[in-house]
Motif scaffolding. Structure first.
Motif, mmCIF file in Angstrom:
data_model
loop_
_atom_site.group_PDB
_atom_site.id
_atom_site.type_symbol
_atom_site.label_atom_id
_atom_site.label_comp_id
_atom_site.label_asym_id
_atom_site.label_seq_id
_atom_site.Cartn_x
_atom_site.Cartn_y
_atom_site.Cartn_z
ATOM 1 N N GLN A 13 -55.574 -77.201 53.631
ATOM 2 C CA GLN A 13 -55.243 -76.308 52.365
ATOM 3 C C GLN A 13 -54.170 -75.227 52.689
ATOM 4 O OE1 GLN A 13 -59.797 -77.015 51.114
ATOM 5 N NE2 GLN A 13 -58.699 -75.592 49.675
ATOM 6 N N TYR A 14 -53.174 -75.639 53.217
ATOM 7 C CA TYR A 14 -52.210 -74.674 53.849
ATOM 8 C C TYR A 14 -50.735 -75.307 53.694
ATOM 9 C CZ TYR A 14 -49.979 -72.159 57.846
ATOM 10 O OH TYR A 14 -48.997 -71.500 58.528
ATOM 11 N N VAL A 15 -49.849 -74.015 53.070
ATOM 12 C CA VAL A 15 -48.706 -74.674 52.941
ATOM 13 C C VAL A 15 -47.596 -73.438 53.375
ATOM 14 C CG1 VAL A 15 -48.588 -73.871 50.490
ATOM 15 C CG2 VAL A 15 -46.869 -75.503 51.392
ATOM 16 N N ASN B 207 -46.437 -67.939 55.010
ATOM 17 C CA ASN B 207 -47.680 -68.878 54.858
ATOM 18 C C ASN B 207 -48.467 -68.723 53.622
ATOM 19 O OD1 ASN B 207 -47.286 -69.555 57.563
ATOM 20 N ND2 ASN B 207 -48.126 -67.720 58.262
ATOM 21 N N CYS B 208 -49.222 -69.843 53.323
ATOM 22 C CA CYS B 208 -49.868 -69.790 52.056
ATOM 23 C C CYS B 208 -51.000 -70.774 51.941
ATOM 24 C CB CYS B 208 -48.823 -70.298 50.710
ATOM 25 S SG CYS B 208 -49.490 -70.845 49.219
ATOM 26 N N THR B 209 -52.352 -70.014 51.501
ATOM 27 C CA THR B 209 -53.498 -71.145 51.339
ATOM 28 C C THR B 209 -53.791 -71.268 50.255
ATOM 29 O OG1 THR B 209 -54.967 -69.092 51.798
ATOM 30 C CG2 THR B 209 -54.099 -70.494 53.774
ATOM 31 N N CYS C 3 -45.360 -68.534 46.525
ATOM 32 C CA CYS C 3 -45.831 -69.953 46.732
ATOM 33 C C CYS C 3 -46.877 -70.337 45.464
ATOM 34 C CB CYS C 3 -46.899 -69.821 47.609
ATOM 35 S SG CYS C 3 -48.071 -71.212 48.111
ATOM 36 N N ALA C 4 -46.390 -71.758 44.975
ATOM 37 C CA ALA C 4 -47.141 -71.617 43.659
ATOM 38 C C ALA C 4 -47.430 -73.382 43.965
ATOM 39 C CB ALA C 4 -46.152 -71.991 42.664
#
Lengths: 115, 110
Positions: free
Chosen positions: B70-72, B22-24, B89-90
Motif C-alpha cells: 500500500q505504497y506509492v 513517498n505516500c502510503t 499524492c491522490a
C-alpha cells in the motif's frame, strides 16, 4: 487537452453577500466536477461532487444550503457561496473528469476574500 | 488513520540529485494513484498516474506502486530548482472519490 478554467480568479466581497464561481471544461465534456477548498498551508478538502444534471453530493460537514452547486451542462459547474463570512475566505478549486476516466484536471482556482 | 499519508517535509535536495517522495494509503481496494504538483498559490497540476504494480516512467519522473505494501512513490531525477513545489499524492477508491495526502514540500537547492 483537458483544460479547465475558473472565473473569477480572485474576488473580494463584503460579509453577507453571495459569490458565484464558475468552472468550465474547455476542450472536453466533464461528466463529473469536483469542488475543493484549500486553506493556507493545508491540503485540498473535497467539498462536493457534482454530476451533470443531478444534485451534488456534499461531503460531511459541508453545508449544502451555504455552498450551492449547479452542474447544468457537461462543460459548466457553478459554486455559489451564500451569505459569505470571513471564515469562508479560502482558495476554491474545481476539477473535472471525463466520462470513463478517473483522472481529475484542476482549474486554476479562485481566491475568495470576505471582508 | 488518514486515507493517504505523506511526510510533510520539507525535503531538500541539491540540484541534479534524485528526489524521492513517498505516500502510503489505507484502503486496500484502491486501484488508481496519482501524483500532482502544486506551486505556492496555484492549483494542482497532474504529473502522472499509475494503476499497476511496478514502475512507470515519464521523462524525469518515475512513479512506483506496490499494492501489497500500500505504497506509492515518485522519483524525480536530475532535480531542478523549478521542481520546488508541494507534491500531492491522490488515491481513487473505486467510487470516483479522490483522497489527497497533505503533500510533501520539495526544495531543490541550486
Amino acid at each position: 487537452g483537458a483544460v479547465v478554467s475558473q472565473h473569477p480568479s480572485r474576488v473580494i466581497c463584503k460579509s453577507g453577500t453571495s459569490v458565484k464561481i464558475e468552472c468550465r471544461s474547455l476542450d472536453f465534456q466533464a461528466t463529473t466536477m469536483f469542488w475543493y477548498r484549500q486553506f493556507p498551508k493545508q491540503s485540498l478538502m473535497l467539498m462536493a461532487t457534482s454530476n451533470e444534471g443531478s444534485k451534488a453530493t456534499y461531503e460531511q460537514g459541508v453545508e449544502k444550503d451555504k455552498f450551492l452547486i449547479n452542474h447544468a451542462s457537461l462543460t459548466l459547474s457553478t459554486l455559489t457561496v451564500t451569505s459569505a463570512h470571513p471564515e469562508d475566505s479560502s482558495f476554491y478549486i474545481c476539477s473535472a473528469s471525463q466520462g470513463g476516466e478517473e483522472t481529475q484536471y484542476f482549474g486554476p482556482g479562485t481566491r475568495l476574500l470576505v471582508l | 488513520q488518514k486515507e493517504v499519508e505523506q511526510n510533510s517535509g520539507p525535503l531538500s535536495v541539491p540540484e541534479g540529485a534524485i528526489a524521492s517522495l513517498n505516500c502510503t494509503y489505507s484502503d486496500r481496494v484502491s486501484q488508481s494513484f496519482f501524483w500532482y504538483r502544486q506551486y505556492s498559490g496555484k492549483s494542482p497540476e497532474l504529473i502522472m498516474s499509475i494503476y499497476s504494480n511496478g514502475d512507470k516512467e515519464d521523462g524525469r519522473f518515475t512513479a512506483q506502486l506496490n499494492k501489497a505494501s500500500q505504497y506509492v512513490s515518485l522519483l524525480i531525477r536530475d532535480s531542478q530548482p523549478s521542481d520546488s513545489a508541494t507534491y500531492l499524492c491522490a488515491v481513487n477508491n473505486n467510487f470516483n472519490k479522490f483522497y489527497f495526502g497533505s503533500g510533501t514540500k520539495l526544495n531543490v537547492k541550486p
